[in-house]
Every structure is written in C-alpha cells, then in structure tokens.
Design a protein around this motif. Structure first.
Motif, short mmCIF file in Angstrom:
data_model
loop_
_atom_site.label_atom_id
_atom_site.label_comp_id
_atom_site.label_asym_id
_atom_site.label_seq_id
_atom_site.Cartn_x
_atom_site.Cartn_y
_atom_site.Cartn_z
N ASP A 30 43.94 52.75 34.70
CA ASP A 30 44.94 53.56 35.39
C ASP A 30 45.78 54.28 34.36
O ASP A 30 46.01 53.76 33.26
CB ASP A 30 45.86 52.68 36.25
CG ASP A 30 45.21 52.26 37.55
OD1 ASP A 30 45.11 53.11 38.46
OD2 ASP A 30 44.80 51.08 37.66
N TYR A 46 51.03 46.92 40.05
CA TYR A 46 49.76 46.35 40.53
C TYR A 46 49.87 45.74 41.92
O TYR A 46 48.97 45.90 42.75
CB TYR A 46 49.24 45.33 39.53
CG TYR A 46 48.49 45.95 38.38
CD1 TYR A 46 47.21 46.48 38.55
CD2 TYR A 46 49.07 46.04 37.11
CE1 TYR A 46 46.53 47.07 37.50
CE2 TYR A 46 48.39 46.64 36.05
CZ TYR A 46 47.11 47.15 36.25
OH TYR A 46 46.44 47.74 35.23
N TYR A 50 47.65 47.86 44.42
CA TYR A 50 46.38 47.16 44.68
C TYR A 50 46.64 45.85 45.44
O TYR A 50 46.10 44.80 45.10
CB TYR A 50 45.64 46.88 43.37
CG TYR A 50 45.28 48.14 42.61
CD1 TYR A 50 44.29 49.00 43.09
CD2 TYR A 50 45.94 48.48 41.43
CE1 TYR A 50 43.96 50.15 42.39
CE2 TYR A 50 45.62 49.64 40.74
CZ TYR A 50 44.62 50.47 41.23
OH TYR A 50 44.29 51.61 40.55
N TRP A 59 48.48 38.64 41.20
CA TRP A 59 48.68 39.58 40.10
C TRP A 59 49.53 38.97 38.99
O TRP A 59 49.31 39.23 37.80
CB TRP A 59 49.31 40.87 40.61
CG TRP A 59 48.31 41.78 41.24
CD1 TRP A 59 48.20 42.13 42.55
CD2 TRP A 59 47.22 42.44 40.56
NE1 TRP A 59 47.12 42.97 42.74
CE2 TRP A 59 46.51 43.19 41.54
CE3 TRP A 59 46.79 42.49 39.25
CZ2 TRP A 59 45.39 43.96 41.23
CZ3 TRP A 59 45.67 43.25 38.93
CH2 TRP A 59 44.98 43.96 39.91
N ILE A 68 45.52 42.09 31.51
CA ILE A 68 45.98 43.47 31.61
C ILE A 68 46.49 43.94 30.24
O ILE A 68 47.24 43.23 29.57
CB ILE A 68 47.09 43.61 32.66
CG1 ILE A 68 46.51 43.29 34.05
CG2 ILE A 68 47.69 45.01 32.65
CD1 ILE A 68 47.52 43.28 35.16
N TYR A 90 42.95 46.76 33.67
CA TYR A 90 42.84 45.40 34.23
C TYR A 90 41.41 44.92 34.04
O TYR A 90 40.46 45.60 34.43
CB TYR A 90 43.22 45.39 35.70
CG TYR A 90 42.66 44.23 36.48
CD1 TYR A 90 42.96 42.91 36.12
CD2 TYR A 90 41.81 44.44 37.56
CE1 TYR A 90 42.42 41.84 36.81
CE2 TYR A 90 41.27 43.37 38.27
CZ TYR A 90 41.58 42.07 37.89
OH TYR A 90 41.04 41.01 38.56
#
Length: 300
Positions: A30, A46, A50, A59, A68, A90
């Motif tokens: 990203d 995140y 997502y 996460w 990450i 990620y």
C-alpha cells in the motif's frame, strides 16, 4: 463432473516438482496518500481499510509479530503515524495449501506454445488458498531450471485460458508475448460473436480458430440428442462472495453452449454429454446444464 477431451502421452514426457510443505506467504503493498491516509496510525489504517481481513485484535497481533514494514523497515508500534509517500507492506505468513497433483503431461510443444494435460484438482492460476500449487508455478519452476524445451531467452510461459480446478483436460500455454496475444485473441473471438444473434447458428464454429469441447456427466436423462443453450450469464449478490455469484440471468452477458448426448444410463439416472462452448463465461457449462435441469454430477 467435467473434463475437456484430452490426448494420451507417454509418462516420460511429463514434468513437475513436488510441492513444498509451506508456500512463501503473500505480500500486500500500500502507498500512503495525502488525501485520506496521511496522519492515521498504523493500526487505524489496517483495521479500517482491511476490516474484512481481520478484526482489530488480529491486526494488532500481525503488527506485534513484525509482519508489517514501512519503507522496508519492520514496525511493531501500532500507533506509528503514517506520512504521505510511505510504502507499507503486509506479509501474510506462509501456510500449507490443500493437496494438489503436481505432474503435468506435455501433449505438444514448440518455440511458441505448450499444450498440457491438466489433471483434476490442480488450479491454473493463483487464487484463494492456492497461491503456489498451480500450473503457472510449475511452468515458472521449469523455465527457471533451464529445461531444454523452455530455454529460449526471455521465455515466460503462461496459461492463456483457464480450466476449473476440478476439471481435467488440454490447457494451452504461451511461451512468448506474440503467442500469448494471438492465442488470447483466438479464444476471445468466439465470445465476441455471441453478442450478435445472427451468429448463434451451427455455422459459427467454422469461423473459430479454437474450439472448446468438454465432456460432462450430468444428473438425469436428457431426452433430446442435441440441445443449444443460449441463456445469458450474469452475477447476483451472495453472502460471503465479494464479487457476487455467477448465475443464469436475463440481464447477463450472452452465452452459447451446444450439448450432444453421448450415452444414457437409465439405471444410474445419469447422462454423459459432450459440450462445445462458443463463449467463455465463468462456470458456463455448470450454469447452462443446471439451467436445463441436468446439473453436473458431484457438483454443489
């Protein structure tokens, strides 16, 4: 139960490497943009963008695990502030993919293309749980080993069409960009003609450079020896399927299948049919045969 018509070949003319226990995982990238992402914390970015992938706690765990990176550096601080232009990656950890065959028989090969006998149970391209155990990966491994048949400099063999994971049959793969473009155009030409109702007669196949013929075992006894199905195929919303479910739909895209009965088994109440598809809509054979009341045997 579905397969394309295939040709037998010697087991000596086969290739394939056993699958590793675990794949390499996946990497999702990203870029932080000024308009929406700059100034957010890592966890907010995140868990909001997502949220369907994992809940907040999920996460947090991934960040603490060091999965990450920001601009190539592992970041374990959930409240790290994001700035415009940062690159986020990620890493989904490796996992064991479901069992799948790995040996592929070569039916034909030259400097431009290769025709394979794809076994049932092997996925063609990465998707879902199958990211490594695919035909594409075996082709790439073979090319990287400098196999004599794929040693052409710059060769990057790729499938030019798909067969369902559960479908066996002939799979054409291009070894050059020119071949990929040409073969893709041949496959597309029949689908483009379906949109013109004047071209949906039995003469259309004579203009096609590639014909796609399958054999399928279906439930029930078909009374007619030959059937032409012109039911359009589209999508509908369905829980758990992000892109929707492909179904017979009056508002869908044109599709044409020619069905011919090969054998009827009254005792088992099933029919063996041959299906030539003039178009290439997703799940076309399964949908069309279900539409006329004779779904594929063993399919949900």
């Amino acid at each position: 139960m579905l397969c394309t018509t295939t040709t037998t070949t010697s087991p000596l003319n086969s290739f394939g490497s056993p699958w590793p226990d675990l794949n390499d995982g996946l990497f999702y990238s990203d870029a932080v943009s000024t308009t929406s992402d700059s100034g957010l914390t890592l966890i907010h970015f995140y868990s909001s963008k997502y949220k369907n992938s994992a809940p907040l706690q999920g996460w947090l765990q991934r960040i603490h695990n060091g999965q990450i990176t920001i601009d190539g550096e592992v970041v374990k601080e959930p409240k790290a502030i994001l700035r415009d232009g940062m690159e986020l990656v990620y890493h989904r950890l490796p996992w064991r993919e479901p069992d799948a065959p790995y040996l592929l028989q070569v039916l034909y090969e030259d400097n431009d293309m290769i025709a394979l006998n794809k076994p049932a149970g092997l996925q063609v391209l990465p998707g879902g749980l199958f990211q490594q155990r695919t035909v594409l990966m075996q082709l790439q491994w073979r090319a990287s080993k400098g196999s004599s048949s794929l040693e052409t400099q710059g060769s990057h063999p790729v499938p030019v069409h798909r067969l369902g994971r559960g479908t066996s049959g002939i799979l054409l793969c291009a070894k050059t960009m020119v071949a990929k473009t040409s073969l893709a155009a041949f496959f597309a030409e029949g689908t483009s003609l379906i949109g013109d109702s004047s071209n949906t007669d039995m003469k259309q196949s004579k203009r096609r450079k590639i014909s796609k013929i399958y054999r399928a075992l279906v439930n029930g006894i078909l009374k007619q020896d030959k059937i032409i199905i012109k039911q359009p195929i589209g999508t509908m919303r369905y829980p758990g399927v992000a892109k929707g479910l492909y179904v017979a739909s009056a508002s869908g895209k044109p599709a044409l299948s020619k069905v011919e009965v090969l054998e009827r088994d009254s005792q088992l109440n099933q029919t063996l049919v041959q299906v030539e598809i003039e178009s290439g809509r997703p799940h076309q054979i399964r949908i069309h045969l279900s539409f006329i009341g004779h779904p594929l045997l063993g399919k949900p």
